[in-house]
Design an enzyme around this catalytic site. Structure first.
Site, PDB file in Angstrom:
ATOM      1  N   PRO A 276       0.825  -1.211   0.000  1.00  0.00           N
ATOM      2  CG  PRO A 276       0.056  -0.955   2.205  1.00  0.00           C
ATOM      3  CD  PRO A 276       0.851  -1.879   1.317  1.00  0.00           C
ATOM      4  N   GLY A 277       0.476   2.238  -0.790  1.00  0.00           N
ATOM      5  CA  GLY A 277       1.158   3.534  -0.795  1.00  0.00           C
ATOM      6  C   GLY A 277       0.169   4.619  -0.428  1.00  0.00           C
ATOM      7  NE  ARG A 278      -4.232   6.505  -4.778  1.00  0.00           N
ATOM      8  CZ  ARG A 278      -3.924   7.414  -5.699  1.00  0.00           C
ATOM      9  NH1 ARG A 278      -4.134   8.690  -5.456  1.00  0.00           N
ATOM     10  NH2 ARG A 278      -3.415   7.058  -6.861  1.00  0.00           N
ATOM     11  CB  CYS A 345       2.523  30.852 -17.500  1.00  0.00           C
ATOM     12  SG  CYS A 345       3.051  32.273 -16.546  1.00  0.00           S
ATOM     13  CD  GLU A 346       1.390  24.917 -18.981  1.00  0.00           C
ATOM     14  OE1 GLU A 346       0.434  24.479 -19.652  1.00  0.00           O
ATOM     15  OE2 GLU A 346       2.568  24.898 -19.362  1.00  0.00           O
TER      16      GLU A 346
HETATM   17  C1  LIG Z   1       2.389   2.377  -7.250  1.00  0.00           C
HETATM   18  C2  LIG Z   1       2.563   0.984  -6.807  1.00  0.00           C
HETATM   19  C3  LIG Z   1       2.068   0.582  -5.566  1.00  0.00           C
HETATM   20  C4  LIG Z   1       1.292   1.490  -4.650  1.00  0.00           C
HETATM   21  O1  LIG Z   1       0.055   1.840  -5.175  1.00  0.00           O
HETATM   22  P1  LIG Z   1      -0.978   2.671  -4.260  1.00  0.00           P
HETATM   23  O2  LIG Z   1      -2.134   2.864  -5.159  1.00  0.00           O
HETATM   24  O3  LIG Z   1      -0.292   3.947  -3.908  1.00  0.00           O
HETATM   25  O4  LIG Z   1      -1.271   1.838  -3.078  1.00  0.00           O
HETATM   26  C5  LIG Z   1       2.303  -0.715  -5.171  1.00  0.00           C
HETATM   27  N1  LIG Z   1       2.979  -1.585  -5.962  1.00  0.00           N
HETATM   28  C6  LIG Z   1       3.464  -1.226  -7.166  1.00  0.00           C
HETATM   29  C7  LIG Z   1       4.192  -2.226  -7.976  1.00  0.00           C
HETATM   30  C8  LIG Z   1       3.275   0.060  -7.639  1.00  0.00           C
HETATM   31  O5  LIG Z   1       3.747   0.405  -8.832  1.00  0.00           O
END
Ligand SMILES: *Cc1c(COP(=O)(O)O)cnc(C)c1O
Length: 418
Positions: A276-278, A345-346
């Site tokens: 997980p990232g987001r 400027c966009e």
């Molecule tokens: C971007 C990515 C993630 C994380 O995705 P989220 O939507 O931010 O959770 C995990 N694994 C891989 C391989 C990614 O490219």
């Protein structure tokens, strides 16, 4: 928002007033909540209970060293997509054995460095990459731990938000080619096959695509075991969505339960890796920006703010929605419609369209849910120094990245001799 609440008229991060932070470090700046980040990570981890697992935070969502360090202290693993991300994780004390290395275009030096430091797994995305990983490992007289990232081709008609798990995507190896890729890997002397992996996209707000993908992965695992290639872990990637506006994404608990259930349903109890990232950092950050001017044209009203698409590109790039709130509620309460726009400027330099706000010149605004894919996607476009980053911890706050100075912005460049 949870860790970003109003106390009286004033928006706070944990116990610290955002007005105070803006006065101290200036605007634009990103402000993160330590408690929010840690809570989000712990929810994933705790949801697994005793089930063998690894939570590998996807570094690309937000790679500030302070954030990586807090997660390393919790015992997080990391999902990286470049040699630069690898260095960041190592610098904050992340355990290389808990790193998985994803990405379609790993360079030889990146593979070599990852082998040198002993990363946990390469998520390999093509047979060409598999060959390079094998030959690089051979030159170092070692064996590279690999999983093959397969593309499960999850149906886009029913799950329209999925971007990376379709068969047209550049990512992964098609399911129908995966067995051959595994046979090739199994024959290689300097590759040791550990797992199967996938990542089907980002900002996914339903469970079904994850369940479908896992089921397809497990059918492959069954075929592999019949072929005599045992699998030790299943990496289901990241992609769980967050609430930006009115989305109702599953909770970490619901998501993890669905994964464990999917495993059990097919009679497996393989360790699960998630990336997980987001969903770890997204809700944990806001961006503070000040209204420079209020501008009325015959057809529109604009709040021109001091943050632009170079500071936060998501609205311009993805037409993404972020709530925009006044940091201090005014007593007048007379709202009007504004397009909140930056100085770049966009025409695309819009943070929010048609927002109902009560604003005046000099007011502070908070752009919400920008902890993921915010600062990391910032640039110097229009020669604008990149914004500061602050971490709030209870009633304290810390500058975790200074606002870029003009000297820093120009430091890497040089002019020709006379
Ligand atoms: C971007 C990515 C993630 C994380 O995705 P989220 O939507 O931010 O959770 C995990 N694994 C891989 C391989 C990614 O490219």
């Amino acid at each position: 928002m949870g860790h970003f609440d109003r106390r009286g008229p004033e928006l706070h991060a944990e116990q610290v007033s955002l007005t105070r932070i803006a006065a101290d470090v200036g605007t634009p700046c990103y402000v993160y909540s330590r408690a929010a980040i840690e809570e989000n990570w712990r929810q994933f981890n705790a949801a697994f209970g005793d089930y063998p697992h690894r939570v590998c935070y996807a570094v690309k969502a937000n790679s500030n060293l302070a954030i990586l360090n807090l997660l390393a202290r919790l015992g997080s693993g990391f999902d990286i997509v470049s040699g630069g991300e690898l260095e960041r994780v190592l610098r904050v004390g992340g355990d290389p054995r808990n790193i998985v290395f994803s990405g379609v275009g790993k360079s030889e030096w990146e593979i070599r460095r990852a082998l040198d430091v002993g990363i946990g797994c390469f998520d390999v995305e093509s047979t060409a990459e598999l060959r390079l990983v094998n030959s690089t490992a051979a030159s170092l007289d070692t064996a590279a731990p690999v999983a093959i990232r397969v593309n499960p081709d999850v149906d886009a008609d029913t799950h329209p938000y999925i971007a990376t798990g379709l068969n047209q995507a550049k990512f992964g190896i098609a399911l129908e080619q995966a067995l051959d890729a595994y046979r090739l890997a199994a024959e290689m002397r300097h590759v040791s096959v550990l797992g199967v992996a996938c990542h089907i996209g980002s900002q996914i707000t339903e469970l079904a695509p994850f369940e479908d993908a896992l089921e397809r992965l497990l059918r492959l695992v069954e075929d592999l075991e019949e072929t005599g290639i045992p699998i030790e872990h299943v990496d289901v990637g990241g992609g769980l969505g967050v609430r930006y506006r009115d989305e109702q994404p599953p909770s970490a608990r619901e998501y993890v339960s669905a994964l464990i259930e999917g495993m059990c349903k097919r009679g497996f109890d393989l360790p699960i890796t998630i990336e997980p990232g987001r969903s770890i950092v997204g809700s944990a950050g806001v961006m503070l920006t000040r209204v420079e001017y209020v501008k009325r044209t015959p057809v529109k009203q604009f709040a021109v703010v001091d943050a632009g698409m170079n500071d936060l590109i998501r609205p311009a790039l993805y037409a993404a929605w972020h709530d925009i709130l006044p940091v201090a509620l005014s007593a007048t309460g007379s709202t009007q419609r504004y397009d909140v726009v930056g100085p770049v400027c966009e025409t695309a330099d819009v943070l929010g369209q048609d927002r109902v706000l009560d604003v005046a010149q000099g007011d502070l605004l908070a752009v919400c849910t920008v902890g993921a894919y915010g600062w990391v996607l910032s640039s110097n476009y229009n020669s604008r120094p990149r914004p500061a980053e602050v971490m709030v911890d209870g009633d304290q706050f810390y500058l975790i990245r200074n606002r870029e100075t003009m000297d820093e912005m120009c430091a890497a460049e040089s002019i020709l001799p006379e």
